[in-house]
Design an enzyme around this catalytic site. Structure first.
Site, PDB file in Angstrom:
ATOM      1  N   ASP A 283       7.930  -3.437  -3.635  1.00 22.94           N
ATOM      2  CA  ASP A 283       6.693  -3.893  -3.009  1.00 22.94           C
ATOM      3  C   ASP A 283       5.798  -4.623  -4.010  1.00 22.94           C
ATOM      4  OD1 ASP A 283       7.739  -2.465  -0.942  1.00 22.94           O
ATOM      5  OD2 ASP A 283       6.028  -1.104  -0.706  1.00 22.94           O
ATOM      6  N   HIS A 429       8.278  -0.795  -7.048  1.00 26.23           N
ATOM      7  CA  HIS A 429       7.338  -1.920  -7.092  1.00 26.23           C
ATOM      8  C   HIS A 429       7.793  -2.902  -8.161  1.00 26.23           C
ATOM      9  CE1 HIS A 429       5.265   1.404  -5.195  1.00 26.23           C
ATOM     10  NE2 HIS A 429       4.533   0.496  -4.568  1.00 26.23           N
TER      11      HIS A 429
HETATM   12 NI    NI Z   1       1.908  -1.898  -1.824  1.00 24.71          NI
END
Ligand code: NI
Length: 486
Positions: A283, A429
């Site tokens: 992400d 991430h």
């Molecule tokens: Ni996020």
């Protein structure tokens, strides 16, 4: 015009009608004769040979790849005639041979009770079409039928088509998820319904449209051709049952009509459904670390899904090239909204929808393609918001907590403690060097343990056997594979 000419003309017309009538009678006679003499039957080795060859011609729309090889065996009561292609790939040839052998064996068992004394007979026939494609794929449609006599004529008992789209890279056959992307089923359903209606009209059976509805799961039987995708529907599915014909419906949908729903990497990577699958998701990118992740994926022939933020797509240097590289490597791009607002606790439905749309637009502008999936910031979603957003919503089943620990060993440990990762979706991430190092350690380690890396859409299609739906939340409880079909 004089009277006599007119009369002459009338006489000629009358003669013409008589001549035409005679021709018609002769043609009708010939047609009936063929039916009675040759008919739908065979009586000995040489007539079965012809009977089988005629079937091979019928099954062969095109034979663009592979040398044909025929095996015809006449017997009383059971005969078989098989024509298959010999391709350059050994694995593909084995797959085709195995399929034909299985079907032949089943036929021999199912029809073992026939009495040759009573002139009972049956035959198994298999023939093929083969196609070149614009991809690194060769496609084969293997048509097989079983016929049994009813009196002197043969009747068609079953007609099925097995389709294979062989990746020339791996030899293995690729399925719908290796060809289609996004929420393709409604589009394919609409196109197929229209095409079948046009081609078959009155021959279609009652309720046929249900067999090709978006959630029918009926679009797995297809080959790629030079110009598009050819779908097959077995005897008894969409066409009215008739013992006199093979009853297999075919329809062609062009690549143009399917634009946006066919993957760019068709045939480049092959997913083996018998192997374990894990999906890494990232992400909040793209970032200066995204290319490092892609280097690892490229090195190990692995992929993942990147949920990108619209504002980063617009502002991070080289973002457009990063996203294009993601797609080239077979990775999937999802949207993570434009600028990461919390949908439920902060902004509400209307603004959430607009924010996601802005995120979608940024990705489409950078790559020419819309993202196929979406992940809500902080995982905040409910069905009402999801219905408004209308892109498949993907949560996760393993949280690496990489954003909080920013530590390679801890990130690795958080993923490994989940145990069996088959069917699981891991949240990470693309913002931290520690995450890059963790991925560098885990990808080869997991591949050595027999895992293959897939995108989230591939996971849903191949592991969970579901056509991805645009207004569904694939939540925290979804990505736990029970291993039922293994
Ligand atoms: Ni996020």
């Amino acid at each position: 015009m004089s009277r006599s000419t007119k009369k002459h003309y009338r006489v000629n017309t009358a003669r013409l009608i008589i001549v035409l009538a005679i021709i018609a009678v002769v043609i009708a006679g010939v047609v009936v004769g063929i039916k009675l003499l040759g008919g739908r039957s065979y009586h000995n080795e040489s007539s079965f040979q012809k009977y089988a060859e005629k079937f091979f011609d019928t099954a062969a729309d095109k034979q663009s790849v592979g040398e044909s090889s025929n095996t015809i065996s006449y017997g009383e009561p059971l005969s078989t005639g098989v024509q298959i292609p010999k391709l350059d790939m050994d694995i593909s040839n084995d797959i085709l041979k195995d399929e034909v052998k299985d079907e032949k064996d089943n036929f021999s068992t199912d029809y073992s009770g026939l009495d040759p004394e009573a002139k009972d007979k049956a035959c198994f026939l298999a023939g093929y079409s083969s196609y070149e494609t614009p991809y690194k794929v060769q496609s084969v449609a293997l048509t097989s039928v079983i016929e049994q006599n009813s009196g002197s004529d043969m009747e068609v008992k079953s007609g099925v088509v097995h389709t294979y789209n062989f990746s020339t890279k791996a030899g293995a056959s690729i399925g719908a998820a290796g060809v289609f992307k996004g929420d393709y089923a409604p589009v394919v359903s609409k196109l197929v319904t229209k095409a079948l209606d046009k081609s078959y009209g009155d021959k279609l059976r009652d309720g046929w449209k249900n067999k090709v509805s978006a959630d029918s799961g009926a679009f797995g039987n297809f080959v790629l051709t030079k110009d598009g995708i050819r779908f097959y529907f077995d005897k008894g599915s969409v066409i009215k049952y008739d013992t006199k014909d093979y009853g297999i419906a075919v329809c062609d949908i062009s690549y143009d009509d399917l634009s946006g729903y066919v993957r760019d990497d068709v045939g480049k990577r092959v997913i083996d459904t018998s192997k374990k699958m894990v999906c890494f998701t990232f992400d909040d990118g793209p970032s200066i670390y995204t290319n490092d992740l892609l280097d690892i994926f490229e090195k190990y022939d692995a992929v993942g899904t990147f949920f990108e933020l619209g504002q980063n797509v617009e502002n991070v240097k080289g973002a457009s090239d990063i996203l294009k590289r993601e797609l080239e490597l077979g990775c999937e791009i999802g949207t993570h909204s434009y600028d990461h607002p919390y949908f439920l606790s902060t902004i509400g439905v209307k603004k959430a929808k607009a924010n996601v749309q802005k995120g979608v637009n940024a990705i489409e502008k950078a790559t020419g393609q819309k993202p196929t999936v979406f992940r809500p910031p902080g995982g905040e979603i409910n069905q009402k918001v999801e219905n408004a957003i209308d892109i498949p919503c993907i949560l996760w089943s393993v949280d690496s907590l990489d954003w909080s620990n920013r530590n390679t060993a801890q990130t690795v440990a958080n993923i490994e403690k989940a145990g069996n990762l088959d069917g699981k979706v891991v949240l990470m991430h693309s913002l931290y060097p520690s995450t890059v190092r963790a991925v560098r350690e885990l990808v080869p380690k997991l591949e050595a343990k027999g895992y293959q890396f897939v995108t989230v859409s591939e996971m849903i299609q191949y592991r969970y056997k579901e056509n991805i739906k645009s207004n569904k939340i694939y939540g925290y409880n979804y990505f736990y594979y029970s291993g039922d079909d293994k």
